[in-house]
Design an enzyme around this catalytic site. Structure first.
Site, PDB file in Angstrom:
ATOM      1  N   HIS A   1      20.244  25.749   5.498  1.00 29.13           N
ATOM      2  CA  HIS A   1      19.896  27.028   4.861  1.00 29.13           C
ATOM      3  C   HIS A   1      20.070  28.227   5.801  1.00 29.13           C
ATOM      4  O   HIS A   1      20.785  29.165   5.479  1.00 29.13           O
ATOM      5  CB  HIS A   1      18.473  26.948   4.314  1.00 29.13           C
ATOM      6  CG  HIS A   1      18.037  28.183   3.623  1.00 29.13           C
ATOM      7  ND1 HIS A   1      18.670  28.659   2.501  1.00 29.13           N
ATOM      8  CD2 HIS A   1      17.056  29.070   3.913  1.00 29.13           C
ATOM      9  CE1 HIS A   1      18.081  29.769   2.119  1.00 29.13           C
ATOM     10  NE2 HIS A   1      17.111  30.046   2.962  1.00 29.13           N
TER      11      HIS A   1
ATOM     12  N   ASP B   1       0.815  -1.226   0.000  1.00 27.60           N
ATOM     13  CA  ASP B   1       0.000   0.000   0.000  1.00 27.60           C
ATOM     14  C   ASP B   1       0.841   1.265   0.000  1.00 27.60           C
ATOM     15  O   ASP B   1       0.314   2.375   0.054  1.00 27.60           O
ATOM     16  CB  ASP B   1      -0.945   0.011   1.207  1.00 27.60           C
ATOM     17  CG  ASP B   1      -0.181   0.015   2.521  1.00 27.60           C
ATOM     18  OD1 ASP B   1       1.067  -0.077   2.484  1.00 27.60           O
ATOM     19  OD2 ASP B   1      -0.816   0.129   3.586  1.00 27.60           O
ATOM     20  N   GLY B   2       2.183   1.112  -0.043  1.00 29.81           N
ATOM     21  CA  GLY B   2       3.057   2.286  -0.145  1.00 29.81           C
ATOM     22  C   GLY B   2       3.696   2.717   1.167  1.00 29.81           C
ATOM     23  O   GLY B   2       4.536   3.622   1.183  1.00 29.81           O
ATOM     24  N   GLU B   3       3.306   2.077   2.279  1.00 29.18           N
ATOM     25  CA  GLU B   3       3.925   2.460   3.556  1.00 29.18           C
ATOM     26  C   GLU B   3       5.392   2.017   3.590  1.00 29.18           C
ATOM     27  O   GLU B   3       5.768   1.014   2.984  1.00 29.18           O
ATOM     28  CB  GLU B   3       3.186   1.798   4.725  1.00 29.18           C
ATOM     29  CG  GLU B   3       1.845   2.437   5.015  1.00 29.18           C
ATOM     30  CD  GLU B   3       1.113   1.744   6.156  1.00 29.18           C
ATOM     31  OE1 GLU B   3       1.689   0.834   6.794  1.00 29.18           O
ATOM     32  OE2 GLU B   3      -0.052   2.116   6.403  1.00 29.18           O
TER      33      GLU B   3
ATOM     34  N   LYS C   1      20.399  43.636  -6.564  1.00 31.23           N
ATOM     35  CA  LYS C   1      19.435  43.816  -7.659  1.00 31.23           C
ATOM     36  C   LYS C   1      18.879  45.219  -7.569  1.00 31.23           C
ATOM     37  O   LYS C   1      18.589  45.703  -6.482  1.00 31.23           O
ATOM     38  CB  LYS C   1      18.268  42.850  -7.484  1.00 31.23           C
ATOM     39  CG  LYS C   1      18.495  41.511  -8.107  1.00 31.23           C
ATOM     40  CD  LYS C   1      17.221  40.700  -7.982  1.00 31.23           C
ATOM     41  CE  LYS C   1      17.576  39.231  -7.885  1.00 31.23           C
ATOM     42  NZ  LYS C   1      16.504  38.400  -7.438  1.00 31.23           N
TER      43      LYS C   1
ATOM     44  N   SER D   1      18.609  24.429  -6.924  1.00 29.66           N
ATOM     45  CA  SER D   1      17.393  23.662  -7.160  1.00 29.66           C
ATOM     46  C   SER D   1      17.031  23.759  -8.647  1.00 29.66           C
ATOM     47  O   SER D   1      17.436  22.914  -9.441  1.00 29.66           O
ATOM     48  CB  SER D   1      16.279  24.197  -6.259  1.00 29.66           C
ATOM     49  OG  SER D   1      15.103  23.469  -6.478  1.00 29.66           O
ATOM     50  N   THR D   2      16.345  24.809  -9.036  1.00 23.89           N
ATOM     51  CA  THR D   2      16.010  24.971 -10.463  1.00 23.89           C
ATOM     52  C   THR D   2      17.170  25.585 -11.253  1.00 23.89           C
ATOM     53  O   THR D   2      17.151  25.607 -12.475  1.00 23.89           O
ATOM     54  CB  THR D   2      14.801  25.909 -10.633  1.00 23.89           C
ATOM     55  OG1 THR D   2      15.177  27.211 -10.155  1.00 23.89           O
ATOM     56  CG2 THR D   2      13.597  25.412  -9.853  1.00 23.89           C
TER      57      THR D   2
ATOM     58  N   GLY E   1      17.792  28.700 -11.218  1.00 24.73           N
ATOM     59  CA  GLY E   1      17.413  30.064 -11.573  1.00 24.73           C
ATOM     60  C   GLY E   1      18.300  31.129 -10.934  1.00 24.73           C
ATOM     61  O   GLY E   1      18.732  32.078 -11.598  1.00 24.73           O
TER      62      GLY E   1
ATOM     63  N   ASP F   1      23.029  36.439  -3.490  1.00 17.79           N
ATOM     64  CA  ASP F   1      22.103  37.270  -2.713  1.00 17.79           C
ATOM     65  C   ASP F   1      22.632  37.380  -1.291  1.00 17.79           C
ATOM     66  O   ASP F   1      23.652  36.772  -0.940  1.00 17.79           O
ATOM     67  CB  ASP F   1      20.677  36.688  -2.736  1.00 17.79           C
ATOM     68  CG  ASP F   1      20.645  35.223  -2.325  1.00 17.79           C
ATOM     69  OD1 ASP F   1      21.462  34.830  -1.465  1.00 17.79           O
ATOM     70  OD2 ASP F   1      19.825  34.471  -2.868  1.00 17.79           O
TER      71      ASP F   1
HETATM   72  C1  R5P Z   1      17.360  30.223  -1.390  1.00 15.80           C
HETATM   73  O1  R5P Z   1      17.221  31.071  -0.533  1.00 15.80           O
HETATM   74  C2  R5P Z   1      18.539  29.330  -1.464  1.00 15.80           C
HETATM   75  O2  R5P Z   1      19.624  29.817  -0.724  1.00 15.80           O
HETATM   76  C3  R5P Z   1      18.962  29.098  -2.896  1.00 15.80           C
HETATM   77  O3  R5P Z   1      19.409  30.329  -3.441  1.00 15.80           O
HETATM   78  C4  R5P Z   1      17.799  28.608  -3.708  1.00 15.80           C
HETATM   79  O4  R5P Z   1      17.198  27.510  -3.109  1.00 15.80           O
HETATM   80  C5  R5P Z   1      18.242  28.245  -5.108  1.00 15.80           C
HETATM   81  O5  R5P Z   1      17.123  27.820  -5.805  1.00 15.80           O
HETATM   82  P1  R5P Z   1      17.094  27.845  -7.383  1.00 15.80           P
HETATM   83  O6  R5P Z   1      18.239  27.030  -7.862  1.00 15.80           O
HETATM   84  O7  R5P Z   1      15.760  27.249  -7.717  1.00 15.80           O
HETATM   85  O8  R5P Z   1      17.185  29.276  -7.817  1.00 15.80           O
END
Ligand code: R5P
Length: 302
Positions: free
Chosen positions: A134, A40-42, A196, A227-228, A230, A173
């Site tokens: 993070h 069942d996925g458990e 920015k 992650s992406t 971006g 950032d």
């Molecule tokens: C966000 O605050 C994290 O420190 C990374 O900058 C963020 O997760 C990167 O995500 P992505 O690769 O989607 O821009």
């Protein structure tokens, strides 16, 4: 004596991980958790040991995709160890998923990371180790010992071996500024944070590096997570716009979802370096973190 229980999400590292345990924690013994999925996925896990009494027990399980499954397996493993007599179980989660939801951004949201920390504690974890979480402050919400290990030196050593000349470390950032500062320290390089600026009339966004010339230099963008792609792609395009000669990306956790590799390539990122906290992704160069991390844990003591 340390008994190291390796969880299902670490299987991909196999003997490499066992070797790191042997070298960094001499006298320890390793046991791989058994696991399966019920029809069942458990999730089902089992620690194949007679007893864990009188031992320092360290459960290693990264919270990789599917994160919910990895986390449930971790909770079940902690409980299994407690039931085998372990006095206080320590957890090493190289990548701690859900750490970006560390506050209520929009009314009605949970603070996801707090829920994970509470669940770990109530399952029986007395200590938690992780890598480059993070926002390190969140770990103070764990009611036990919580250690954030930041191996900026490991990524820096790999880069330093290829030459430090003209290197500038870039935080995409404000959140990445401390990481950039640490890497720059180990590289003996300058660092800068990208800013920015939005034109109030046209809405156009300009990214710039205040007070530092990047023209003709090799820029290393540092972040905790890709992650992406971006965030890094935007920073890379801006750096090339400012005349950077080459842009490299370095991160602790390469989630690399969807078409992130292509996005990074198209923005001109020449290489992506990451720690091996998560299963390998195409196009990423990995630096091993485990021997270093286990040595740190040995220094911390039980
Ligand atoms: C966000 O605050 C994290 O420190 C990374 O900058 C963020 O997760 C990167 O995500 P992505 O690769 O989607 O821009």
């Amino acid at each position: 004596m340390v008994r190291v229980v390796l969880g299902p999400s670490m299987r991909w590292l196999g003997e490499q991980l066992e070797g790191a345990v042997r070298r960094a924690l001499p006298g320890s013994s390793v046991v791989w958790a058994q696991h399966k999925e019920f029809p069942d996925g458990e999730a089902y896990v089992r620690v194949p040991a007679e007893t864990l009494k009188e031992e320092r027990v360290l459960v290693v399980q990264t919270i990789s995709s599917p994160q919910d499954r990895s986390f449930i397996q971790l909770l079940l493993l902690v409980d299994a160890c407690v039931r085998l007599g372990a006095g206080g179980v320590e957890v090493f989660a190289p990548y701690l998923a859900y750490s970006r939801q560390d506050k209520v951004f929009l009314r009605g949201e949970p603070v996801s990371i707090e829920v994970l920390l509470r669940a770990l504690r109530s399952a029986g974890a007395r200590a938690l180790y992780t890598i480059d979480v993070h926002s390190p402050d969140v770990l103070t919400r764990f009611e036990g010992r919580a250690v954030n290990m930041v191996p900026a030196n490991l990524l820096a050593e790999r880069l330093a071996a290829e030459g430090r000349e003209d290197v500038v470390v870039v935080a995409p950032d404000k959140g990445a500024l401390e990481r950039a500062r640490a890497m720059a320290f180990y590289l003996g390089a300058e660092y800068v944070q990208l800013e920015k600026r939005r034109d109030r009339v046209t809405g156009e966004v300009t990214v710039y590096a205040e007070g530092l010339e990047v023209r003709g230099r090799r820029a290393v963008i540092v972040d905790d997570i890709i992650s992406t792609g971006g965030t890094i792609a935007l920073a890379a395009s801006a750096l090339y716009g400012m005349g950077a000669r080459e842009v490299i990306a370095a991160c602790s956790h390469a989630l690399m979802v969807g078409d992130s590799s292509r996005r990074l390539r198209e923005s001109g990122v020449r290489r992506v370096l990451a720690l091996n906290t998560l299963p390998p992704r195409e196009g990423v160069e990995y630096v091993d973190v485990y021997e270093w991390a286990f040595r740190r844990m040995a220094e911390e003591g039980p």
